[in-house]
Motif scaffolding. Structure first.
Motif, PDB file in Angstrom:
ATOM      1  N   MET A   1     -12.563   4.554 -47.125  1.00  0.00           N
ATOM      2  CA  MET A   1     -11.493   5.264 -47.822  1.00  0.00           C
ATOM      3  C   MET A   1     -10.176   5.029 -47.105  1.00  0.00           C
ATOM      4  SD  MET A   1     -11.310   9.272 -48.872  1.00  0.00           S
ATOM      5  CE  MET A   1     -11.495   9.793 -47.178  1.00  0.00           C
ATOM      6  N   LYS A   2      -9.206   4.415 -47.778  1.00  0.00           N
ATOM      7  CA  LYS A   2      -7.941   4.064 -47.156  1.00  0.00           C
ATOM      8  C   LYS A   2      -6.761   4.857 -47.702  1.00  0.00           C
ATOM      9  CE  LYS A   2      -9.248  -0.596 -45.789  1.00  0.00           C
ATOM     10  NZ  LYS A   2      -8.901  -2.041 -45.837  1.00  0.00           N
ATOM     11  N   ASN A   3      -6.944   5.579 -48.796  1.00  0.00           N
ATOM     12  CA  ASN A   3      -5.854   6.401 -49.303  1.00  0.00           C
ATOM     13  C   ASN A   3      -6.395   7.673 -49.921  1.00  0.00           C
ATOM     14  OD1 ASN A   3      -6.224   5.974 -52.316  1.00  0.00           O
ATOM     15  ND2 ASN A   3      -6.093   3.858 -51.569  1.00  0.00           N
ATOM     16  N   ALA A   4      -5.515   8.668 -50.033  1.00  0.00           N
ATOM     17  CA  ALA A   4      -5.938  10.003 -50.446  1.00  0.00           C
ATOM     18  C   ALA A   4      -6.360  10.061 -51.907  1.00  0.00           C
ATOM     19  CB  ALA A   4      -4.799  10.993 -50.195  1.00  0.00           C
ATOM     20  N   ALA A 191     -25.732  14.618 -38.253  1.00  0.00           N
ATOM     21  CA  ALA A 191     -25.009  13.849 -39.261  1.00  0.00           C
ATOM     22  C   ALA A 191     -25.487  12.409 -39.225  1.00  0.00           C
ATOM     23  CB  ALA A 191     -23.512  13.910 -39.004  1.00  0.00           C
ATOM     24  N   THR A 192     -25.373  11.721 -40.352  1.00  0.00           N
ATOM     25  CA  THR A 192     -25.701  10.302 -40.422  1.00  0.00           C
ATOM     26  C   THR A 192     -24.458   9.524 -40.824  1.00  0.00           C
ATOM     27  OG1 THR A 192     -26.512  10.698 -42.675  1.00  0.00           O
ATOM     28  CG2 THR A 192     -28.144  10.571 -40.909  1.00  0.00           C
ATOM     29  N   GLN A 193     -24.417   8.257 -40.438  1.00  0.00           N
ATOM     30  CA  GLN A 193     -23.254   7.412 -40.652  1.00  0.00           C
ATOM     31  C   GLN A 193     -23.582   6.251 -41.576  1.00  0.00           C
ATOM     32  OE1 GLN A 193     -22.986   7.527 -36.108  1.00  0.00           O
ATOM     33  NE2 GLN A 193     -20.883   6.929 -36.653  1.00  0.00           N
ATOM     34  N   ASP A 194     -22.529   5.723 -42.215  1.00  0.00           N
ATOM     35  CA  ASP A 194     -22.704   4.548 -43.056  1.00  0.00           C
ATOM     36  C   ASP A 194     -22.512   3.281 -42.226  1.00  0.00           C
ATOM     37  OD1 ASP A 194     -19.956   4.144 -42.718  1.00  0.00           O
ATOM     38  OD2 ASP A 194     -19.427   4.945 -44.686  1.00  0.00           O
ATOM     39  N   ALA A 195     -22.514   2.134 -42.880  1.00  0.00           N
ATOM     40  CA  ALA A 195     -22.442   0.857 -42.172  1.00  0.00           C
ATOM     41  C   ALA A 195     -21.137   0.677 -41.414  1.00  0.00           C
ATOM     42  CB  ALA A 195     -22.631  -0.286 -43.168  1.00  0.00           C
ATOM     43  N   ASP A 196     -20.070   1.347 -41.848  1.00  0.00           N
ATOM     44  CA  ASP A 196     -18.767   1.236 -41.182  1.00  0.00           C
ATOM     45  C   ASP A 196     -18.570   2.277 -40.091  1.00  0.00           C
ATOM     46  OD1 ASP A 196     -17.949  -0.915 -42.816  1.00  0.00           O
ATOM     47  OD2 ASP A 196     -17.362   0.489 -44.423  1.00  0.00           O
ATOM     48  N   LEU A 230     -19.841  10.869 -33.556  1.00  0.00           N
ATOM     49  CA  LEU A 230     -18.888   9.760 -33.435  1.00  0.00           C
ATOM     50  C   LEU A 230     -18.615   9.346 -31.995  1.00  0.00           C
ATOM     51  CD1 LEU A 230     -16.315  10.810 -36.197  1.00  0.00           C
ATOM     52  CD2 LEU A 230     -18.153   9.110 -36.350  1.00  0.00           C
ATOM     53  N   LYS A 231     -19.134  10.117 -31.032  1.00  0.00           N
ATOM     54  CA  LYS A 231     -18.996   9.775 -29.608  1.00  0.00           C
ATOM     55  C   LYS A 231     -17.530   9.567 -29.204  1.00  0.00           C
ATOM     56  CE  LYS A 231     -23.515   9.555 -29.611  1.00  0.00           C
ATOM     57  NZ  LYS A 231     -24.305  10.724 -29.157  1.00  0.00           N
ATOM     58  N   THR A 232     -16.663  10.409 -29.708  1.00  0.00           N
ATOM     59  CA  THR A 232     -15.236  10.306 -29.390  1.00  0.00           C
ATOM     60  C   THR A 232     -15.008  10.683 -27.927  1.00  0.00           C
ATOM     61  OG1 THR A 232     -14.768  10.985 -31.661  1.00  0.00           O
ATOM     62  CG2 THR A 232     -12.927  11.035 -30.090  1.00  0.00           C
ATOM     63  N   PRO A 233     -14.283   9.867 -27.161  1.00  0.00           N
ATOM     64  CA  PRO A 233     -14.035  10.191 -25.747  1.00  0.00           C
ATOM     65  C   PRO A 233     -13.311  11.529 -25.590  1.00  0.00           C
ATOM     66  CG  PRO A 233     -13.442   7.909 -26.212  1.00  0.00           C
ATOM     67  CD  PRO A 233     -13.713   8.554 -27.539  1.00  0.00           C
ATOM     68  N   PHE A 234     -13.624  12.205 -24.500  1.00  0.00           N
ATOM     69  CA  PHE A 234     -13.010  13.502 -24.192  1.00  0.00           C
ATOM     70  C   PHE A 234     -12.107  13.351 -22.971  1.00  0.00           C
ATOM     71  CE2 PHE A 234     -12.894  17.763 -22.275  1.00  0.00           C
ATOM     72  CZ  PHE A 234     -12.549  18.532 -23.384  1.00  0.00           C
ATOM     73  N   ASN A 328     -10.947  10.731 -36.333  1.00  0.00           N
ATOM     74  CA  ASN A 328     -11.735   9.543 -36.027  1.00  0.00           C
ATOM     75  C   ASN A 328     -12.593   9.219 -37.243  1.00  0.00           C
ATOM     76  OD1 ASN A 328     -13.115   7.443 -34.847  1.00  0.00           O
ATOM     77  ND2 ASN A 328     -14.120   8.684 -33.264  1.00  0.00           N
ATOM     78  N   LYS A 329     -12.446   7.996 -37.744  1.00  0.00           N
ATOM     79  CA  LYS A 329     -13.130   7.593 -38.977  1.00  0.00           C
ATOM     80  C   LYS A 329     -12.743   8.565 -40.098  1.00  0.00           C
ATOM     81  CE  LYS A 329     -15.459   4.195 -37.027  1.00  0.00           C
ATOM     82  NZ  LYS A 329     -15.274   2.770 -37.420  1.00  0.00           N
ATOM     83  N   ASN A 330     -13.738   9.159 -40.758  1.00  0.00           N
ATOM     84  CA  ASN A 330     -13.458  10.116 -41.840  1.00  0.00           C
ATOM     85  C   ASN A 330     -13.721  11.550 -41.397  1.00  0.00           C
ATOM     86  OD1 ASN A 330     -16.249   9.822 -41.706  1.00  0.00           O
ATOM     87  ND2 ASN A 330     -16.532  10.184 -43.905  1.00  0.00           N
TER      88      ASN A 330
END
Length: 506
Positions: A1-4, A191-196, A230-234, A328-330
């Motif tokens: 998703m790239k736009n609202a 949560a589960t993630q898609d290919a991206d 998403l393992k976002t750094p802290f 981060n991501k969506n």
């Protein structure tokens, strides 16, 4: 998703103040765009709320949604807040206590006098440069007046609130449902993630998968999506902010109600006192490097005179810092999942509010690209880091040295950000602090009056020479005129407790 324009479904994982505030702001932003907003709230995860204070931004939040104070305040046991008294943070003679004001329109007349005296004191002239005598909000607190001026007084006051956080979450829940937000009681486990790498769905303990285009992580310190998925750094702030735990204990409320928070320095941190309409919220924010939970509770009980243990205390752990990417991501992290600063300046709801409000502006632009996410994250990180520096400054300006905690918090420049070093350097050289704040673009976080109140209130001044007879006489006359002017201004405000009682009767 790239736009609202592709955005159809938003899922908010977690309720509480953060979840329901997010729902309200997003529902207001997307009201005409047909986007479905659903809050998933766990029946087993409690709300971390012990009686909280706000900045003046909370008033802007309710005003923007056309929710009257007379509607929400009685339902949340809320009181007004005109500022914060800091007690015992400085050991310098004459500076044992000071008041950090919330601004009023009257400050346009009085603050320049305060700043002028501060600069004279920085030059070594022995004049009064404590903030308490120069701001109307201090007189409102001293006389226990609500910061709502009479109609005949043309100057308004800026103020925040004290409130029960659990009740505020319930109120926002109710209002969000009235505005079309959907609600489900379920416990999200993963949560589960898609290919991206985007989040495709969250999964409940009942085995159900809930998909969405955008997820808002309001899952608290567990940070189920932004961290665990998403393992976002802290980015930890523990190197400059030592406090990582708190103990809270309510006490009865009797008599008049001062519209202020009180922050009292303790052996290993600081204690808050917050007046609600039905009780005081009290707590002790401390560092587990220097004392354990039992020691902290004992010290707080001694302070409050609650040694019999009849009222149970609540113990909380805090993770101090922020994520590197709030978007981060969506997924957008909001509230405790994105980061936390010890509540010394009541920033928790403010940072929540700003995070969602800034994201709403990006929604309006319709750009969900990587550059947009980068710009958003830079802006939100700026708010967190700017507020971190202001809180760090409280510890770096403190002159206490009675425990290892305070000695380790001493005012060396080591460990401070370059931004904060620039502020300290400007102050200690008696240069124009306002110009330095403008140069660094820092007034968006704390205005110049707040920085002057902090530095002057802590007594960060060189040794003073005796003022000349002319200087002393002029200053004494000016101070008397200032106090009389503010005294007469305060006559236009009414008793705080009476105003709150009238709200209940409406």
């Amino acid at each position: 998703m790239k736009n609202a324009s592709e955005l159809k479904d938003i899922v908010i994982v977690g309720g509480g103040s953060a979840g329901w505030m997010s729902a309200m702001i997003l529902a207001d932003t997307l009201a005409a765009k047909g986007v479905t907003i659903t809050v998933l709230e766990s029946p087993t995860v409690g709300v971390i709320g012990v009686g909280e204070g706000s900045t003046p931004a909370l008033k802007r939040f309710f005003d923007s949604l056309n929710i009257a104070e007379s509607e929400w305040m009685p339902q949340c046991n809320a009181t007004f807040k005109s500022g914060i008294t800091f007690d015992g943070w400085s050991t310098k003679p004459g500076f044992g206590k000071y008041f950090h004001q919330f601004s009023t329109m009257v400050d346009k007349l009085t603050q320049p006098v305060f700043i002028s005296n501060v600069h004279a004191r920085l030059q070594g002239v022995d004049v009064d440069a404590r903030p308490d005598d120069y701001f109307l909000s201090r007189l409102l607190v001293e006389n226990k007046l609500a910061p709502l001026a009479g109609e005949s007084f043309p100057f308004t006051a800026t103020y925040g609130y004290h409130f029960d956080a659990a009740l505020l979450g319930k109120f926002l829940h109710k209002k969000a449902l009235e505005r079309g937000v959907r609600y489900r009681v379920c416990h999200v486990t993963r949560a589960t993630q898609d290919a991206d790498g985007n989040i495709a769905a969250v999964h409940t303990s009942d085995g159900e998968a809930v998909a969405a285009d955008l997820f808002i992580d309001c899952s608290g310190f567990s940070a189920l999506l932004i961290d665990k998925t998403l393992k976002t750094p802290f980015v930890s702030y523990s190197d400059v902010l030592f406090n990582d735990a708190a103990v809270a204990l309510p006490t009865p409320l009797e008599g008049p109600i001062a519209p202020q928070t009180v922050s009292t320095a303790m052996k290993y941190g600081w204690a808050w006192q917050i007046p609600l309409t039905n009780r005081y919220g009290n707590g002790y924010v401390y560092s587990t490097r220097y004392c354990d939970a039992d020691q902290a509770e004992t010290e707080l009980r001694h302070k409050l005179g609650q040694l019999d243990g009849s009222t149970p205390a609540r113990h909380l752990k805090m993770k101090i810092g922020r994520v590197a990417q709030h978007w981060n991501k969506n997924c957008v992290a909001v509230g405790l999942s994105q980061g936390f600063l010890e509540p010394l300046e009541a920033t928790a709801l403010y940072l929540t509010q700003m995070t969602v409000a800034i994201f709403a502006l990006f929604l309006d632009k319709g750009d969900f690209s990587e550059p947009a996410r980068h710009a958003y994250n830079q802006e939100v990180n700026g708010f967190f880091d700017g507020h971190r520096d202001y809180i760090v400054a409280h510890f770096k300006t403190s002159s206490r040295a009675d425990t290892a905690y305070w000695r380790d918090n001493a005012s060396e420049l080591d460990g401070m950000s370059d931004s904060l070093k620039g502020i300290f350097g400007t102050w200690l050289q008696a240069k124009d602090l306002s110009a330095e704040l403008v140069r660094q673009d820092l007034e968006r976080y704390y205005p110049v009056g707040s920085w002057y109140a902090l530095m002057a209130g802590m007594g960060v001044f060189p040794a003073a020479r005796m003022a000349s007879a002319q200087e002393a006489s002029g200053h004494a006359e000016q101070r008397a005129q200032m106090r009389e002017f503010l005294r007469r201004c305060a006559l236009n405000f009414r008793d705080h407790k009476l105003v709150l009682q009238e709200m209940v009767g409406r």
